[in-house]
Design a protein around this motif. Structure first.
Motif, PDB file in Angstrom:
ATOM      1  N   PHE A 125       0.742  -1.095  -0.020  1.00  0.00           N
ATOM      2  CA  PHE A 125       0.007   0.013   0.112  1.00  0.00           C
ATOM      3  C   PHE A 125       0.793   1.320  -0.080  1.00  0.00           C
ATOM      4  CE2 PHE A 125      -1.936   3.474   2.458  1.00  0.00           C
ATOM      5  CZ  PHE A 125      -3.255   3.724   1.538  1.00  0.00           C
ATOM      6  N   PHE A 126       1.874   1.360   0.635  1.00  0.00           N
ATOM      7  CA  PHE A 126       2.812   2.523   0.933  1.00  0.00           C
ATOM      8  C   PHE A 126       3.620   2.520  -0.162  1.00  0.00           C
ATOM      9  CE2 PHE A 126       2.110   1.920   5.945  1.00  0.00           C
ATOM     10  CZ  PHE A 126       1.396   3.082   5.923  1.00  0.00           C
ATOM     11  N   GLY A 127       3.890   1.495  -0.671  1.00  0.00           N
ATOM     12  CA  GLY A 127       4.755   1.638  -2.071  1.00  0.00           C
ATOM     13  C   GLY A 127       4.059   2.281  -3.346  1.00  0.00           C
ATOM     14  N   PHE A 148      13.910   4.405  -0.932  1.00  0.00           N
ATOM     15  CA  PHE A 148      14.299   2.997  -1.422  1.00  0.00           C
ATOM     16  C   PHE A 148      15.691   2.507  -0.644  1.00  0.00           C
ATOM     17  CE2 PHE A 148      17.384   0.287  -4.058  1.00  0.00           C
ATOM     18  CZ  PHE A 148      16.439  -0.714  -4.394  1.00  0.00           C
ATOM     19  N   MET A 149      16.217   3.657   0.219  1.00  0.00           N
ATOM     20  CA  MET A 149      17.736   3.317   0.743  1.00  0.00           C
ATOM     21  C   MET A 149      17.521   2.407   1.888  1.00  0.00           C
ATOM     22  SD  MET A 149      20.006   6.573   2.206  1.00  0.00           S
ATOM     23  CE  MET A 149      19.628   7.517   0.454  1.00  0.00           C
ATOM     24  N   PRO A 150      16.420   2.270   2.556  1.00  0.00           N
ATOM     25  CA  PRO A 150      16.549   1.166   3.702  1.00  0.00           C
ATOM     26  C   PRO A 150      16.768  -0.146   2.762  1.00  0.00           C
ATOM     27  CG  PRO A 150      14.961   2.669   3.786  1.00  0.00           C
ATOM     28  CD  PRO A 150      15.201   3.263   2.738  1.00  0.00           C
ATOM     29  N   MET A 151      16.514  -0.321   1.668  1.00  0.00           N
ATOM     30  CA  MET A 151      16.588  -1.706   0.921  1.00  0.00           C
ATOM     31  C   MET A 151      18.178  -1.997   1.037  1.00  0.00           C
ATOM     32  SD  MET A 151      14.112  -3.552  -0.079  1.00  0.00           S
ATOM     33  CE  MET A 151      14.740  -4.499  -1.550  1.00  0.00           C
ATOM     34  N   ALA A 152      19.075  -1.141   0.947  1.00  0.00           N
ATOM     35  CA  ALA A 152      20.548  -1.310   0.876  1.00  0.00           C
ATOM     36  C   ALA A 152      20.876  -1.555   2.322  1.00  0.00           C
ATOM     37  CB  ALA A 152      21.015   0.025   0.301  1.00  0.00           C
ATOM     38  N   THR A 213       9.185  -1.132   1.704  1.00  0.00           N
ATOM     39  CA  THR A 213       8.291  -0.041   0.997  1.00  0.00           C
ATOM     40  C   THR A 213       9.208   0.243  -0.207  1.00  0.00           C
ATOM     41  OG1 THR A 213       7.052   0.297   2.799  1.00  0.00           O
ATOM     42  CG2 THR A 213       7.227   1.895   1.219  1.00  0.00           C
ATOM     43  N   GLY A 214      10.360   0.295  -0.065  1.00  0.00           N
ATOM     44  CA  GLY A 214      11.080   0.872  -1.187  1.00  0.00           C
ATOM     45  C   GLY A 214      11.132  -0.196  -2.315  1.00  0.00           C
TER      46      GLY A 214
END
Length: 336
Positions: A125-127, A148-152, A213-214
């Motif tokens: 939903f947030f994405g 997207f940064m937290p995906m790293a 979300t990212g």
């Protein structure tokens, strides 16, 4: 610094090894199936043979590693689940009977189901909302990069960050945890948030939602950009407002992508382990299946039978979702 040098060395050796394997296998194919100095008929036959073999040469290392580190462990885990804690004596289905009767397993199963209900839905939903909001603005790419940064960040790294956010100090002591500092600022009392049974599951879920979300945003943003502008323009001409366009025009056209994103995050949630291990280690009624499996397999002397039985349950839960996900992705690629 020694670890840094070792990592760089491994990367360099790995890349050079891949390059050497690529050129080496091609050279070997040309040596075995030459295309020069032979008749036209022989040359055509050699080209066909080399073309048939080349994909398998490139797939060979990957298939070997998959067999060694994925297929073999599956069969070994199933076999271990039918043996006692030492993995030597056959006990049949005793470990699975124990699972059904165990209170901690039922708690872990409930918590996993809770994660499944909340995390995929919230992340998707947030994405989707962020993808739609940033798609038409000039600074959208900057916003997407930040989301997207937290995906790293690794799950353990993210958990450490959020440990500081949830940190608790006794009332009257200066709070270094962001959440408790905000609560105190507004006149409330600080709490040890991750020790509150049931609700602490939601505090842990926020971490995974923050990470996933990212991922959802990037995939759904690409899907939104693939929607023909004509459909949106036609809806505007018919008098549709923004909300109607979003729910009745955009979402139906990317529903397949939404389903793939949802199920991909679902698979991640079924295997969630790092966050629970780093934040609570399963205490305060926050246990999940993967962390329970780790506890039984590697802690307290280790019980290979029970640990393997929990691992098999996780695998059985993941397989149907994964198969459906792959089918949906293939159907999308084929334009169905």
């Amino acid at each position: 610094m020694g670890q840094l040098y070792s990592s760089i060395f491994v990367v360099v050796v790995g890349v050079l090894g891949c390059v050497a394997y690529f050129f080496g296998t091609n050279w070997l194919l040309k040596l075995v199936f030459p295309i020069r100095g032979v008749s036209n008929e022989q040359m055509a036959r050699n080209i066909r043979r080399a073309a048939a073999i080349r994909p398998w040469l490139f797939l060979g290392p990957a298939l070997s590693f998959l067999g060694l580190y994925l297929v073999y462990p599956v069969f070994e885990s199933v076999a271990l689940s039918l043996h006692d804690r030492s993995g030597e004596n056959f006990v049949g289905l005793s470990n699975y009977i124990w699972l059904v009767q165990d209170t901690e397993f039922r708690e872990s199963l409930f918590n996993n189901l809770l994660w499944l209900l909340v995390v995929p839905a919230a992340s998707t939903f947030f994405g989707l909302v962020i993808a739609a909001m940033t798609d038409k603005v000039s600074w959208g790419n900057i916003a997407k990069s930040l989301v997207f940064m937290p995906m790293a960040i690794s799950f353990i790294g993210a958990s450490i960050i959020w440990k500081f956010i949830y940190d608790y100090r006794a009332e009257g002591v200066e709070q270094i945890g962001l959440l408790n500092a905000i609560v105190e600022f507004f006149g409330g009392s600080p709490h040890a948030w991750i020790t509150i049974p049931f609700w602490n599951n939601f505090f842990l879920m926020i971490i995974l939602i923050w990470i996933q979300t990212g991922f959802a945003m990037v995939i759904l943003s690409a899907a939104l950009r693939g929607i023909p502008e004509e459909t949106v323009e036609a809806a505007v001409l018919d008098g549709a407002n923004g909300i109607q366009i979003f729910f009745k025009i955009l979402i139906p056209q990317i529903w397949g992508t939404i389903a793939v994103v949802w199920t991909t995050i679902t698979i991640t949630v079924l295997k969630v382990f790092d966050i629970v291990l780093a934040m609570t280690n399963g205490q305060w009624n926050s246990q999940v299946l993967a962390n329970m499996m780790f506890d039984w397999m590697f802690r307290g002397g280790g019980d290979f039978g029970r640990g393997a039985a929990i691992a098999v349950v996780i695998m059985v839960a993941v397989i149907p979702v994964m198969v459906w996900n792959i089918r949906q992705a293939n159907a999308q690629m084929e334009g169905r």
